[in-house]
Design an enzyme around this catalytic site. Structure first.
Site: not given
Ligand code: GLY
Ligand code: MN
Ligand code: MN
Length: 435
Positions: A36, A240, A257, A268, A347, A351, A358, A381, A385, A403, A405
């Site tokens: 529910d 992630h 993050d 972000d 990566h 973005h 994103h 960012e 790693y 990272r 960002e």
């Molecule tokens: N938090 C997701 C990214 O940095 O793209």
């Molecule tokens: Mn990001």
């Molecule tokens: Mn991020």
């Protein structure tokens, strides 16, 4: 955002659509969590961008040059019994008076009314494949029109991806959108400071997440733009990681993050810092390298540069730094060409950022990287790693995940870092954590 801004957007889209066309924009479906219990409703970003209408079960229809009504909103009817449980509804009157619809019908009448609107149009602007329920009904409507062909009804000839038009509009943020995004980034930057101050050995990852959420919610940002990533040590190397279930350990780094959503706009931000408040030599060496790469990338954000310039700059600094530290062996140009850096930096650097974390908008136009223009907002960012067991890497580097960002808006003469209030220099971080 004012009612007028939504109106301006609808006009802009209708101008691009031209006559004898119709756009159909549904909001998001309500998502079930279990039995529910539903997830908190979040309108579809494209729909909300055009309407500012926050309720579930709604479809906006735009018909340029239609005499009676160009903007028709299908939404829920008023219902005193349901409103007692779930809260007020705008109803058909509110759709017109509060949200500027020229006309409004109950959402239950969609199947009766929409086919007749479709009949009159040659071109249908619709995002196929995004809403399975509506896709199915759309093919039923179209087939019912085809079945009437002997009566002289022709119906639409062309289907056009409306999302493509909308996403290009969404890529260029207005002054009020940037103002909202600045607020979102400021709230998150302050929350990152709170998280840094809470962080110490023995604290749990979820407690850092709780501190971050609390700081955002206390400023009116009730929801996060995505699930926060709070990873200590080895978890910081999982790109992630959202379990956030472990205890923070002395000597490890912590990667956070996290970014709130405010007024339907995302922030972000990532910050990485030592759990005990003091960087070790290896941590500091890699951290300074990521920071240098990030600064070089941010420097490349300016009108006229293309989308990939920041990434190219970050890759160059990181590859060079990894050679200097002995983590990569070879010559800079060939290591960049062979993408050797991907072992540590897998990566991309940027973005788009907006109503979705994103965010929408093409990265290439006619096969070439898009040029940056004022009003575009992107993240920057880079990261490094090194999980434990990394082959050919001395043990002293293991379990370091970094990272950094930030959220950056392209301005007329360069850039503005919306998230600049979150500390990132080594001495700033150490000073804040020592307090
Ligand atoms: N938090 C997701 C990214 O940095 O793209
Ligand atoms: Mn990001
Ligand atoms: Mn991020």
């Amino acid at each position: 955002m004012t009612v007028n801004e939504y109106k301006r957007r609808r006009r802009q889209l209708m101008r691009m659509m031209g006559p004898e066309s119709i756009a159909i924009l549904p909001t998001a479906p309500v998502a079930k969590r279990n039995r529910d219990v539903d997830y908190h409703f979040r309108p579809d970003s494209d729909f909300y961008y055009m309407t500012g209408f926050p309720e579930p079960e709604a479809v906006a229809v735009l018909i340029p040059d239609r005499k009676h009504a160009e903007y028709v909103l299908f939404c829920r009817e008023r219902d005193p019994e349901r409103e007692m449980w779930d809260g007020a509804r705008a109803g058909q009157e509110g759709a017109a008076e509060i949200y500027g619809a020229d006309d409004s019908f109950p959402i239950g009448d969609l199947d009766d009314i929409l086919p007749r609107m479709l009949e009159q149009c040659q071109r249908v602007f619709y995002a196929m494949g995004c809403n399975p329920d509506l896709d199915k009904r759309m093919s039923e409507w179209i087939n019912s029109i085809r079945n009437k062909s002997r009566t002289g009804v022709t119906g639409p000839l062309e289907f056009i991806a409306v999302d493509h038009y909308l996403h290009d509009m969404r890529l260029y943020k207005s002054r009020s959108e940037i103002k909202t995004m600045r607020t979102a980034a400021k709230i998150s930057a302050d929350a990152h400071k709170r998280a840094m101050q809470l962080c110490s050995p023995g604290v749990k990852e979820w407690q850092v997440e709780a501190e971050f959420n609390h700081a955002c919610q206390m400023k009116g940002a009730r929801f996060q733009a995505y699930s926060p990533i709070v990873g200590g040590g080895a978890n910081g190397c999982v790109l992630h990681y959202i379990e956030n279930q472990d205890e923070l350990r002395d000597g490890d780094l912590l990667l956070v993050d996290a970014g709130c959503e405010y007024g339907y706009y995302a922030s972000d931000i990532t910050r990485t810092y030592p759990v005990n408040g003091k960087f070790s030599d290896e941590q500091k060496a890699l951290y300074q390298l990521v920071l240098k790469a990030q600064e070089a990338a941010i420097e490349k954000v300016r009108p006229g540069n293309h989308w990939n310039d920041p990434h190219d700059a970050a890759v160059k600094v990181i590859t060079k730094g990894l050679i200097d530290l002995g983590l990569l062996k070879g010559r800079l140009p060939s290591l960049i060409k062979s993408e050797a850096y991907k072992k540590f930096y897998m990566h991309r650097t940027c973005h788009w950022l907006g109503m979705d974390v994103h965010d929408v908008g093409d990265y290439k136009v006619d096969g070439a990287w898009r040029l940056l223009e004022p009003g575009m907002v992107l993240t920057v960012e880079p990261g490094i790693y090194i999980p434990s067991g990394s082959k050919g890497v001395a043990k002293k580097w293991w379990n370091i995940g970094i990272r950094i960002e930030d959220d950056v808006v392209v301005t007329k003469d360069g850039r503005d870092v919306l998230s600049k209030d979150a500390p990132k220099a080594v001495d700033e971080i150490e000073a804040l954590m020592a307090r």
